[in-house]
Design a protein around this motif. Structure first.
Motif, PDB file in Angstrom:
ATOM      1  N   TYR A   1      67.169 -54.848 -13.705  1.00 23.54           N
ATOM      2  CA  TYR A   1      66.873 -56.400 -13.797  1.00 23.54           C
ATOM      3  C   TYR A   1      65.479 -56.660 -13.727  1.00 23.54           C
ATOM      4  O   TYR A   1      64.814 -56.046 -12.635  1.00 23.54           O
ATOM      5  CB  TYR A   1      67.786 -57.197 -12.815  1.00 23.54           C
TER       6      TYR A   1
ATOM      7  N   HIS B   1      67.942 -56.046 -18.394  1.00 18.46           N
ATOM      8  CA  HIS B   1      67.731 -57.535 -18.730  1.00 18.46           C
ATOM      9  C   HIS B   1      66.576 -57.938 -18.393  1.00 18.46           C
ATOM     10  O   HIS B   1      66.218 -57.636 -16.991  1.00 18.46           O
ATOM     11  CB  HIS B   1      68.939 -58.294 -18.166  1.00 18.46           C
TER      12      HIS B   1
ATOM     13  N   VAL C   1      73.882 -61.118 -15.051  1.00 16.58           N
ATOM     14  CA  VAL C   1      73.108 -61.871 -15.994  1.00 16.58           C
ATOM     15  C   VAL C   1      73.599 -63.160 -16.453  1.00 16.58           C
ATOM     16  O   VAL C   1      72.838 -64.050 -16.256  1.00 16.58           O
ATOM     17  CB  VAL C   1      73.059 -60.852 -17.239  1.00 16.58           C
TER      18      VAL C   1
ATOM     19  N   SER D   1      71.291 -66.408 -14.791  1.00 17.38           N
ATOM     20  CA  SER D   1      70.860 -67.232 -16.042  1.00 17.38           C
ATOM     21  C   SER D   1      71.039 -68.644 -15.568  1.00 17.38           C
ATOM     22  O   SER D   1      70.311 -69.620 -15.807  1.00 17.38           O
ATOM     23  CB  SER D   1      71.304 -66.732 -17.412  1.00 17.38           C
TER      24      SER D   1
END
Length: 279
Positions: free
Chosen positions: A82, A114, A146, A150
């Motif tokens: 990440y 990500h 994710v 987010s």
């Protein structure tokens, strides 16, 4: 679950977290007349502040290259990766990370990477990095992390109070009007981030202490803060950070409060005495 979290150097985690946690840093570069400084573990904040004070020209910052992110991916090995970057509207760091991801996936098509646009900086990046760590440690899958993070970013709030706004203005991060208003009227602005990651004015006060009190008042009035972690980053002014922490403990219902000192890039823009918070 095996994972690594890569952050650019506007993420003001502590040295201990970099030594013991799942974090890797990709540094930005700071330039002053005749001097170039890498914003890594060797940076001397006191020396940087002195150089900034001695130079009439504002320091410049340069984002990491895609090659630097590729090197960080290689150092991670094969776990889930990440990445947390500065707001894409404030820096090219996010774009560089995305370019590196595309290149990495050509040779590692099954890799899980990500890139999170923090839509913030400093304490905002810290809040995102800690949220990733918390969620990943809880056993969430890569896709679940994710999605969870987010959503956190879309609801995150960032505020900051600075002694002066000159370096933000000179580097094009702020309109000249706001800086001129503070100079002329001798007021302090309470600033924040838009959901997209741009800088906005939230309020004003006659002193930094009053602006910080107003900031905590806004946090207390926001029911979205309850149960979250408040991240406080200070630039060479632990006393102010502790003042904010004390007010937050008294008036807010945060689950936890995290304090850290600014690294190089945050020092450039927050300047001596600046305070940045996010939750």
């Amino acid at each position: 679950m095996s994972f690594k979290i890569i952050v650019d150097s506007c993420c003001d985690l502590t040295p201990l977290q970099f030594r013991q946690g799942p974090f890797l840093q990709v540094p930005l570069t700071i330039s002053l007349p005749g001097t170039e400084i890498v914003d890594d573990a060797t940076l001397d904040q006191g020396k940087l502040l002195q150089l900034m004070c001695e130079n009439s020209e504002a320091p410049k910052t340069a984002c990491p290259s895609p090659a630097q992110y590729l090197d960080a991916f290689a150092r991670c090995g094969e776990p889930d990766i990440y990445v947390v970057t500065l707001s894409a509207l404030l820096s090219g760091s996010h774009n560089a990370a995305e370019q590196a991801k595309a290149l990495w996936l050509e040779d590692h098509p099954h890799a899980h990477i990500h890139i999170f646009n923090s839509c913030s900086a400093a304490a905002g990046e810290v809040a995102v990095a800690l949220k990733i760590e918390e969620t990943a440690v809880s056993g969430f899958s890569f896709d679940e992390v994710v999605a969870e993070v987010s959503g956190f970013i879309s609801s995150m709030t960032t505020y900051f109070v600075l002694e002066n706004l000159d370096h933000l203005r000179k580097n094009g991060r702020l309109t000249g009007l706001a800086s001129k208003i503070t100079d002329k009227l001798k007021i302090k602005l309470l600033m924040g981030a838009t959901p997209e990651g741009e800088i906005r004015k939230v309020g004003q006060a006659l002193s930094v202490k009053q602006a910080l009190s107003k900031m905590v008042g806004l946090m207390a009035d926001d029911p979205g803060h309850i149960g979250k972690t408040l991240c406080i980053v200070h630039c060479n002014h632990a006393e102010r950070a502790l003042y904010v922490r004390e007010l937050a403990l008294k008036h807010c219902r945060f689950r936890d409060i995290f304090l850290s000192d600014a690294r190089g890039v945050t020092t450039v823009y927050a300047n001596d005495g600046g305070i940045v918070v996010a939750f």
